[in-house]
Design an enzyme around this catalytic site. Structure first.
Site, PDB file in Angstrom:
ATOM      1  N   HIS A  46      -9.800   2.052  -0.020  1.00 20.03           N
ATOM      2  CA  HIS A  46      -8.494   1.598  -0.213  1.00 20.03           C
ATOM      3  C   HIS A  46      -7.973   0.963  -1.420  1.00 20.03           C
ATOM      4  O   HIS A  46      -8.263  -0.117  -1.802  1.00 20.03           O
ATOM      5  CB  HIS A  46      -7.873   1.080   1.050  1.00 20.03           C
ATOM      6  CG  HIS A  46      -6.323   0.903   1.497  1.00 20.03           C
ATOM      7  ND1 HIS A  46      -5.538   1.035   0.544  1.00 20.03           N
ATOM      8  CD2 HIS A  46      -5.733   0.590   2.456  1.00 20.03           C
ATOM      9  CE1 HIS A  46      -4.330   1.116   0.995  1.00 20.03           C
ATOM     10  NE2 HIS A  46      -4.259   0.701   2.200  1.00 20.03           N
ATOM     11  N   HIS A  86      -2.256   8.683   5.234  1.00 21.25           N
ATOM     12  CA  HIS A  86      -2.601   7.406   4.849  1.00 21.25           C
ATOM     13  C   HIS A  86      -4.051   7.073   5.113  1.00 21.25           C
ATOM     14  O   HIS A  86      -4.837   6.629   4.408  1.00 21.25           O
ATOM     15  CB  HIS A  86      -1.701   6.383   5.390  1.00 21.25           C
ATOM     16  CG  HIS A  86      -1.812   4.966   5.024  1.00 21.25           C
ATOM     17  ND1 HIS A  86      -1.505   4.571   3.796  1.00 21.25           N
ATOM     18  CD2 HIS A  86      -1.942   3.558   5.657  1.00 21.25           C
ATOM     19  CE1 HIS A  86      -2.066   3.378   3.551  1.00 21.25           C
ATOM     20  NE2 HIS A  86      -1.996   2.607   4.820  1.00 21.25           N
ATOM     21  N   CYS A 100       0.932  -1.284  -0.022  1.00 19.39           N
ATOM     22  CA  CYS A 100      -0.061   0.108   0.112  1.00 19.39           C
ATOM     23  C   CYS A 100       0.837   1.313  -0.167  1.00 19.39           C
ATOM     24  O   CYS A 100       0.130   2.345  -0.042  1.00 19.39           O
ATOM     25  CB  CYS A 100      -1.008  -0.026   1.281  1.00 19.39           C
ATOM     26  SG  CYS A 100      -1.839  -1.366   1.070  1.00 19.39           S
TER      27      CYS A 100
END
Lengths: 334, 394
Positions: free
Chosen positions: B322, B285, B152
């Site tokens: 996400h 994030h 990620c």
């Protein structure tokens, strides 16, 4: 008035696990001793997990195990007196922990996906093997994984070289690895990487310690001078020729012949043709096999073995070419 | 390429409007799960960018990445049709799971008929390297091509590495970014870890329950400033530095105090010789999981000290979910537009402040301002922490 000397990246340690060799010197000998075409894949014995103790070994796949065992000989000696944010792990791999990925995927697509083991999910990301290694050794600096096929380890070497030369790291443990799970073998065969008349598939782990200072151990001091990579957008061989031209320029070698050009990968012959002047060519695939993401690191280690045996000022370029990708790594004993 | 819009203008407009791209998942059957929502790109066709044969030779990840690269080239005023080989242009693409939909299809066949039932084309399309090569093939990029599967944080890695290539003379132009397609495997995995929300993502909110799996692709065109100006382009922002660190704590859980996250932010600032006081905004994030947002808050407060609670922070994951390997690339694009346009997009889903996350979370409306230095955070499995520092063009 001259400024401080530029930082260089010296090969200060190495480890190799290849079915035909466990040292750089043996790797050179194996590279020069072709094995018959059409044989089965070259696999390593099951890794000896006892060297890892018991910590963090649940749900471990073959490729990760091979990598962790190889790193046991490289990382701990670096830890004395060096802050743990100054040591990085940078590796290339074509398939990562493929066994974990396939295992979890098969559970996830089954009629009962909730039965999949969440503990195995962490292994499905391609950077999982290095994540495990960073945790295992308590390393808190930069780490990176590259997965660009046969040039993956060259990408890793390029990143590690830059990290050491720029001062971001004091030591970069770098190289390439791939295990031969059944799916990896089938995949490589489907991709044309395992031809009946060509090199067998091989699994391998190669780790190199690139350091800002040379190893104090006696023997030649070898540094990596440049790493070039390139692509042939329409596929086919030849990308390594442009990579080699760039690496030669970057190393300041111009068109001076190198002492050895060694090549791996499906289009290794084309790589040797296009790499510029060299006093000796070594096509290593029939001796070492097709090692996927470890190819470039294997080629470098063959060159290291050759340079050490020869001794004295000398230069080598290690090449990989295949699947439309090419890489060239310039090494020298100054 | 995102669930709220594709192309710079639609994407940015949707972010500023606070739209959410979360909807019922159509890519696979979710009836076995307690959660049925995610962030999908609806109606995507690769055919504007690829022939049918080319598209069939790739997975959805490669197709999305090619489309994003084409949009980026067009936005940069560069040719986006099939062109001659250009050895000055490189490709650096990040991903978490690569062509995971191909793997899922192969896994189904394997379950039904053994390994022999897996189609050769699935093996050919699965390796992550095919994504980078696919972009290179479509746009004639003959420079370096790398795929960086750092989960990620991969988009940040790719942009930072691409910038290094330009600084080091390895390429004159780089297509850099990240991609991941919608994934059943990720859906099952994050559910198993109890990391997923059931209805919506609420980053930094006291009632946050988790993240949502999504897909996307984001690509930027990197060039030296002089080269961009010389051809009449208007750069959005400058890549100042990429900070990288590792938690060395747990494969899936962040360090509770955000140690690695803070180290990555500090490294980016150090590399750029930038004082924390000069940072105007943090693109977080901000996954919306209790543990991540708490750890990231601690890291931000640690880096910015007394000023920490007053630095405007936003998370795009309330809007996008996400998007895994695409997340930090999409976030970097938004951060560039924040620098260029002077607007921070709101954090969709943020309503109730959390005492554990005492940050100035931008919510409701976009916040205008002068944003000359922006940190974009991205953290990943394996404890891989990254912070990309972007700046206004000098």
């Amino acid at each position: 008035m001259s400024g401080p000397a530029p930082r260089r990246a010296w090969i200060a340690g190495r480890a190799v696990a290849h079915p035909r060799a466990l040292t750089a010197e043996a790797l050179l000998d194996a590279a020069r001793a072709p094995i018959p075409a059409g044989g089965g894949p070259l696999r390593l014995p099951a890794p000896d997990l006892s060297v890892l103790g018991e910590r963090g070994l649940r749900h471990i796949d073959r490729a990760t195990a091979l990598l962790l065992v190889a790193l046991e000989g490289l990382v701990p000696p670096l830890l004395a007196g060096v802050p743990r944010d100054r040591i990085g792990l940078v590796f290339g791999t074509a398939a990562g922990g493929l066994g974990s990925i396939v295992g979890f995927a098969r559970d996830a697509v089954s009629p009962d996906p909730l039965a999949s083991n969440p503990g195995q999910f962490q292994g499905t990301v391609l950077n999982a093997p290095l994540g495990r290694a960073m945790i295992r050794h308590g390393l808190v600096g930069p780490t990176a994984t590259f997965s660009t096929g046969v040039t993956a380890a060259a990408d890793a070497l390029a990143y590690a070289l830059d990290a050491v030369e720029s001062g971001r790291l004091d030591h970069a443990v770098t190289g390439g690895f791939d295990g031969l799970e059944d799916a990896a073998i089938a995949g490589a065969e489907a991709a044309g990487l395992a031809r009946a008349d060509g090199p067998p598939l091989a699994e391998a782990v190669v780790g190199l310690v690139l350091s800002a200072t040379p190893s104090p151990a006696p023997g030649p001091r070898i540094r990596i001078a440049a790493v070039g990579t390139a692509c042939s957008p329409r596929g086919g061989p030849g990308a390594s020729a442009r990579a080699a031209a760039w690496a030669r320029r970057r190393a300041g070698w111009g068109t001076t012949p190198v002492d050895l050009a060694v090549a791996l990968g499906p289009d290794a012959a084309a790589a040797l043709e296009g790499c510029g002047p060299a006093r000796e060519h070594l096509e290593a695939g029939m001796g070492l096999g097709e090692a996927l993401g470890a190819d470039a690191a294997l080629a470098v280690l063959v060159a290291v073995g050759w340079l050490e045996r020869r001794g004295g000022p000398s230069r080598s370029v290690a090449l990989v070419d295949g699947c439309g990708l090419g890489a060239a790594i310039a090494l020298e004993i100054a | 390429m995102s669930s709220i819009g594709s192309g710079r203008e639609p994407f940015w407009r949707a972010l500023l409007q606070g739209r959410s791209g979360i909807s019922e998942v159509a890519a696979f059957d979710t009836s076995a799960f307690r959660t049925h929502r995610g962030g999908e790109i609806r109606g995507f066709s690769p055919l504007p960018w690829l022939s049918e044969a080319e598209a069939a030779s790739m997975g959805r990840g490669g197709q999305l990445a090619v489309a994003a690269a084409g949009l980026a080239l067009a936005d940069a005023g560069l040719p986006s049709g099939p062109g001659a080989e250009d050895s000055d242009t490189g490709v650096c693409i990040g991903t978490t799971m690569g062509e995971i939909q191909v793997m899922e299809e192969a896994a189904r066949r394997w379950n039904e008929g053994g390994l022999a039932a897996v189609r050769p084309e699935d093996f050919r399309r699965y390796p992550s390297g095919t994504i980078g090569r696919g972009i290179a093939a479509r746009f004639g990029c003959a420079g370096p091509v790398s795929v960086v599967p750092t989960a990620c944080a991969a988009g940040n890695y790719a942009i930072g590495i691409g910038a290094d290539w330009i600084r080091g003379g390895r390429a004159v132009r780089v297509l850099a970014g990240g991609v991941d397609p919608m994934s059943l495997l990720a859906f099952a995995g994050f559910l198993g870890l109890r990391s997923m929300a059931s209805e919506r993502v609420r980053p930094f909110d006291r009632e946050r329950r988790g993240m949502m799996v999504a897909e996307g692709a984001g690509v930027v065109v990197l060039e030296p400033l002089e080269a961009a100006l010389a051809r009449g382009a208007t750069p959005y922002a400058e890549v100042l530095a990429l900070g990288l660190a590792c938690d060395a704590h747990h494969m899936t859980q962040p360090h509770p105090e955000g140690a690695g996250a803070a180290a990555a932010m500090r490294q980016a600032l150090d590399l750029a010789a930038c004082d924390p006081g000069a940072v105007d905004h943090v693109s977080a994030h901000g996954t919306g999981t209790p543990a991540n947002d708490r750890a990231e808050s601690a890291a931000i407060l640690s880096v910015f000290g007394e000023r920490g609670p007053r630095v405007p922070v936003t998370s795009l994951k309330g809007a996008l979910g996400h998007t895994m390997g695409a997340a930090s690339a999409l976030e970097a694009i938004a951060a560039c537009l924040t620098v260029a346009d002077g607007l921070v997009p709101p954090t969709v889903g943020y309503e109730v402040p959390d005492p554990d996350c005492p940050l100035d979370v931008v919510c409701g409306e976009p916040r205008p301002g002068l944003y000359r230095r922006v940190l974009s955070n991205a953290f990943a499995f394996g404890g891989h922490d990254s912070a990309l520092l972007l700046g206004a063009v000098a």
